[in-house]
Design a protein around this motif. Structure first.
Motif, PDB file in Angstrom:
ATOM      1  N   SER A  45       1.320 -11.954  -5.433  1.00  0.00           N
ATOM      2  CA  SER A  45       1.957 -11.190  -6.078  1.00  0.00           C
ATOM      3  C   SER A  45       1.397  -9.490  -5.983  1.00  0.00           C
ATOM      4  O   SER A  45       1.461  -8.477  -6.664  1.00  0.00           O
ATOM      5  N   ASN A  46       0.082  -9.343  -5.270  1.00  0.00           N
ATOM      6  CA  ASN A  46      -0.749  -8.215  -5.381  1.00  0.00           C
ATOM      7  C   ASN A  46      -0.432  -7.650  -4.025  1.00  0.00           C
ATOM      8  O   ASN A  46      -1.301  -7.321  -3.760  1.00  0.00           O
ATOM      9  N   ARG A  47       0.317  -7.941  -3.582  1.00  0.00           N
ATOM     10  CA  ARG A  47       1.381  -6.902  -2.292  1.00  0.00           C
ATOM     11  C   ARG A  47       1.876  -6.660  -2.330  1.00  0.00           C
ATOM     12  O   ARG A  47       2.827  -6.677  -3.619  1.00  0.00           O
ATOM     13  N   ILE A  48       1.891  -5.288  -1.512  1.00  0.00           N
ATOM     14  CA  ILE A  48       3.652  -4.483  -1.546  1.00  0.00           C
ATOM     15  C   ILE A  48       3.496  -3.915   0.304  1.00  0.00           C
ATOM     16  O   ILE A  48       2.695  -4.192   1.035  1.00  0.00           O
ATOM     17  N   LYS A  49       5.342  -3.451  -0.209  1.00  0.00           N
ATOM     18  CA  LYS A  49       5.449  -3.371   1.260  1.00  0.00           C
ATOM     19  C   LYS A  49       5.487  -1.594   1.510  1.00  0.00           C
ATOM     20  O   LYS A  49       6.347  -1.145   0.206  1.00  0.00           O
ATOM     21  N   ILE A  50       4.970  -1.476   2.453  1.00  0.00           N
ATOM     22  CA  ILE A  50       5.536   0.012   2.726  1.00  0.00           C
ATOM     23  C   ILE A  50       5.510   0.069   4.339  1.00  0.00           C
ATOM     24  O   ILE A  50       5.581  -0.319   4.977  1.00  0.00           O
ATOM     25  N   LYS A  72      -2.561   1.453  13.299  1.00  0.00           N
ATOM     26  CA  LYS A  72      -3.572   1.876  13.307  1.00  0.00           C
ATOM     27  C   LYS A  72      -3.709   3.319  12.357  1.00  0.00           C
ATOM     28  O   LYS A  72      -4.997   3.384  12.449  1.00  0.00           O
ATOM     29  N   GLN A  73      -3.432   3.624  12.140  1.00  0.00           N
ATOM     30  CA  GLN A  73      -2.763   4.773  10.814  1.00  0.00           C
ATOM     31  C   GLN A  73      -3.318   4.336   9.317  1.00  0.00           C
ATOM     32  O   GLN A  73      -3.597   4.743   8.497  1.00  0.00           O
ATOM     33  N   LEU A  74      -3.337   3.200   9.123  1.00  0.00           N
ATOM     34  CA  LEU A  74      -3.744   2.197   8.228  1.00  0.00           C
ATOM     35  C   LEU A  74      -5.418   2.047   8.311  1.00  0.00           C
ATOM     36  O   LEU A  74      -5.509   1.602   7.023  1.00  0.00           O
ATOM     37  N   GLY A  75      -5.633   2.174   9.317  1.00  0.00           N
ATOM     38  CA  GLY A  75      -7.126   1.939   8.952  1.00  0.00           C
ATOM     39  C   GLY A  75      -7.567   0.918   9.125  1.00  0.00           C
ATOM     40  O   GLY A  75      -7.400  -0.184   9.582  1.00  0.00           O
ATOM     41  N   LYS A  76      -8.180   0.574   7.305  1.00  0.00           N
ATOM     42  CA  LYS A  76      -9.081  -0.685   7.295  1.00  0.00           C
ATOM     43  C   LYS A  76      -8.298  -1.224   7.160  1.00  0.00           C
ATOM     44  O   LYS A  76      -8.659  -2.486   6.260  1.00  0.00           O
ATOM     45  N   ILE A  77      -7.031  -0.949   5.889  1.00  0.00           N
ATOM     46  CA  ILE A  77      -6.054  -1.483   5.345  1.00  0.00           C
ATOM     47  C   ILE A  77      -6.080  -2.663   5.718  1.00  0.00           C
ATOM     48  O   ILE A  77      -5.971  -2.911   6.990  1.00  0.00           O
ATOM     49  N   LYS A  78      -5.881  -4.289   4.825  1.00  0.00           N
ATOM     50  CA  LYS A  78      -5.978  -5.308   5.670  1.00  0.00           C
ATOM     51  C   LYS A  78      -4.467  -5.897   5.930  1.00  0.00           C
ATOM     52  O   LYS A  78      -3.703  -4.472   4.352  1.00  0.00           O
ATOM     53  N   VAL A  79      -3.402  -5.980   6.707  1.00  0.00           N
ATOM     54  CA  VAL A  79      -2.312  -5.822   6.859  1.00  0.00           C
ATOM     55  C   VAL A  79      -1.623  -7.411   7.099  1.00  0.00           C
ATOM     56  O   VAL A  79      -2.226  -7.846   7.984  1.00  0.00           O
ATOM     57  N   TYR A  80      -0.794  -8.102   6.381  1.00  0.00           N
ATOM     58  CA  TYR A  80      -0.386  -9.051   5.979  1.00  0.00           C
ATOM     59  C   TYR A  80       0.543  -9.585   7.246  1.00  0.00           C
ATOM     60  O   TYR A  80       0.579 -10.511   7.200  1.00  0.00           O
ATOM     61  N   SER A  81       1.230  -9.013   6.871  1.00  0.00           N
ATOM     62  CA  SER A  81       2.645  -8.715   8.128  1.00  0.00           C
ATOM     63  C   SER A  81       3.221  -7.708   8.276  1.00  0.00           C
ATOM     64  O   SER A  81       3.197  -6.532   8.002  1.00  0.00           O
ATOM     65  N   ALA A  82       3.240  -7.778   9.943  1.00  0.00           N
ATOM     66  CA  ALA A  82       4.536  -6.629  10.266  1.00  0.00           C
ATOM     67  C   ALA A  82       5.578  -6.601  11.197  1.00  0.00           C
ATOM     68  O   ALA A  82       5.593  -7.188  11.699  1.00  0.00           O
ATOM     69  N   ASP A 111      -4.466  -1.262  -2.591  1.00  0.00           N
ATOM     70  CA  ASP A 111      -4.300   0.009  -0.775  1.00  0.00           C
ATOM     71  C   ASP A 111      -3.300   0.718  -1.347  1.00  0.00           C
ATOM     72  O   ASP A 111      -3.694   1.947  -0.171  1.00  0.00           O
ATOM     73  N   LEU A 112      -2.153   0.686  -2.369  1.00  0.00           N
ATOM     74  CA  LEU A 112      -1.346   2.081  -1.746  1.00  0.00           C
ATOM     75  C   LEU A 112      -1.996   3.190  -1.242  1.00  0.00           C
ATOM     76  O   LEU A 112      -1.033   3.762  -1.044  1.00  0.00           O
ATOM     77  N   GLU A 113      -2.039   3.690  -2.510  1.00  0.00           N
ATOM     78  CA  GLU A 113      -2.813   4.536  -3.069  1.00  0.00           C
ATOM     79  C   GLU A 113      -3.327   5.630  -1.745  1.00  0.00           C
ATOM     80  O   GLU A 113      -2.546   6.562  -0.607  1.00  0.00           O
ATOM     81  N   GLU A 114      -3.961   4.586  -0.691  1.00  0.00           N
ATOM     82  CA  GLU A 114      -4.723   5.137   0.337  1.00  0.00           C
ATOM     83  C   GLU A 114      -3.770   4.858   1.997  1.00  0.00           C
ATOM     84  O   GLU A 114      -3.449   6.454   2.141  1.00  0.00           O
ATOM     85  N   ALA A 115      -2.889   4.402   1.721  1.00  0.00           N
ATOM     86  CA  ALA A 115      -1.897   4.772   2.236  1.00  0.00           C
ATOM     87  C   ALA A 115      -0.653   5.267   2.577  1.00  0.00           C
ATOM     88  O   ALA A 115      -0.363   6.433   2.992  1.00  0.00           O
ATOM     89  N   LEU A 116      -0.606   5.840   0.863  1.00  0.00           N
ATOM     90  CA  LEU A 116      -0.184   6.921   0.967  1.00  0.00           C
ATOM     91  C   LEU A 116      -0.194   8.019   1.348  1.00  0.00           C
ATOM     92  O   LEU A 116       0.627   9.009   1.579  1.00  0.00           O
ATOM     93  N   GLY A 119       0.662   9.077   4.560  1.00  0.00           N
ATOM     94  CA  GLY A 119       1.977   9.794   5.229  1.00  0.00           C
ATOM     95  C   GLY A 119       2.802   8.607   5.169  1.00  0.00           C
ATOM     96  O   GLY A 119       4.172   8.728   5.244  1.00  0.00           O
ATOM     97  N   PHE A 120       2.328   7.215   4.408  1.00  0.00           N
ATOM     98  CA  PHE A 120       3.191   5.523   4.419  1.00  0.00           C
ATOM     99  C   PHE A 120       4.273   5.645   2.703  1.00  0.00           C
ATOM    100  O   PHE A 120       3.707   6.341   2.177  1.00  0.00           O
ATOM    101  N   GLN A 121       4.833   5.364   2.884  1.00  0.00           N
ATOM    102  CA  GLN A 121       5.458   5.119   1.629  1.00  0.00           C
ATOM    103  C   GLN A 121       6.152   4.221   1.058  1.00  0.00           C
ATOM    104  O   GLN A 121       6.255   2.834   1.580  1.00  0.00           O
TER     105      GLN A 121
END
Length: 126
Positions: A45-50, A72-82, A111-116, A119-121
């Motif tokens: 529930s604490n995850r979001i898709k960008i 790679k543009q997400l840097g150190k943000i942990k990605v659960y699925s892509a 991590d949403l703010e950092e992803a925004l 350049g992600f939405q």
């Protein structure tokens, strides 16, 4: 005797699905132990898709940016699925206009703010 059997059969058929359509009733999955269920539920529930458009344009124009490369543009943000996914929106059919395909990533909500900033939405699709 035959009448009784017919009436009993009819009663069983009606009684079998008295709670509504048997096929539409939801099947309940076995519950996890309380500690495991809480951890899984809270993390999901604490995850979001960008997302970010993948660079493709109609009529084979544009250049596809692979999911792994864009991640790679997400840097150190942990990605659960892509995955690469279409947004399902209707589009004008003109060569050179966007296809609606995006690279979609599941990340922690924190991590949403950092992803925004990168350049992600936020993904509003499925």
């Amino acid at each position: 005797m035959f009448k009784i059997l017919v009436n009993l059969s009819f009663a069983f058929i009606l009684g079998a699905c008295a709670q509504g359509n048997c096929r539409s009733q939801k099947k309940v999955a076995p519950a996890l132990p309380a500690t495991e269920a809480t951890e899984v539920e809270s993390s999901a529930s604490n995850r979001i898709k960008i997302h970010k458009p993948d660079g493709t344009l109609q009529c084979g124009q544009g250049k596809l940016i692979p999911v792994e490369e864009m991640q790679k543009q997400l840097g150190k943000i942990k990605v659960y699925s892509a995955k690469n996914q279409n947004d399902g929106m209707m589009r004008i059919q003109v060569c050179g206009s966007p296809t609606g395909n995006s690279n979609v990533y599941e990340i922690d909500r924190k991590d949403l703010e950092e992803a925004l900033k990168a350049g992600f939405q936020e993904w509003m699709g499925e």
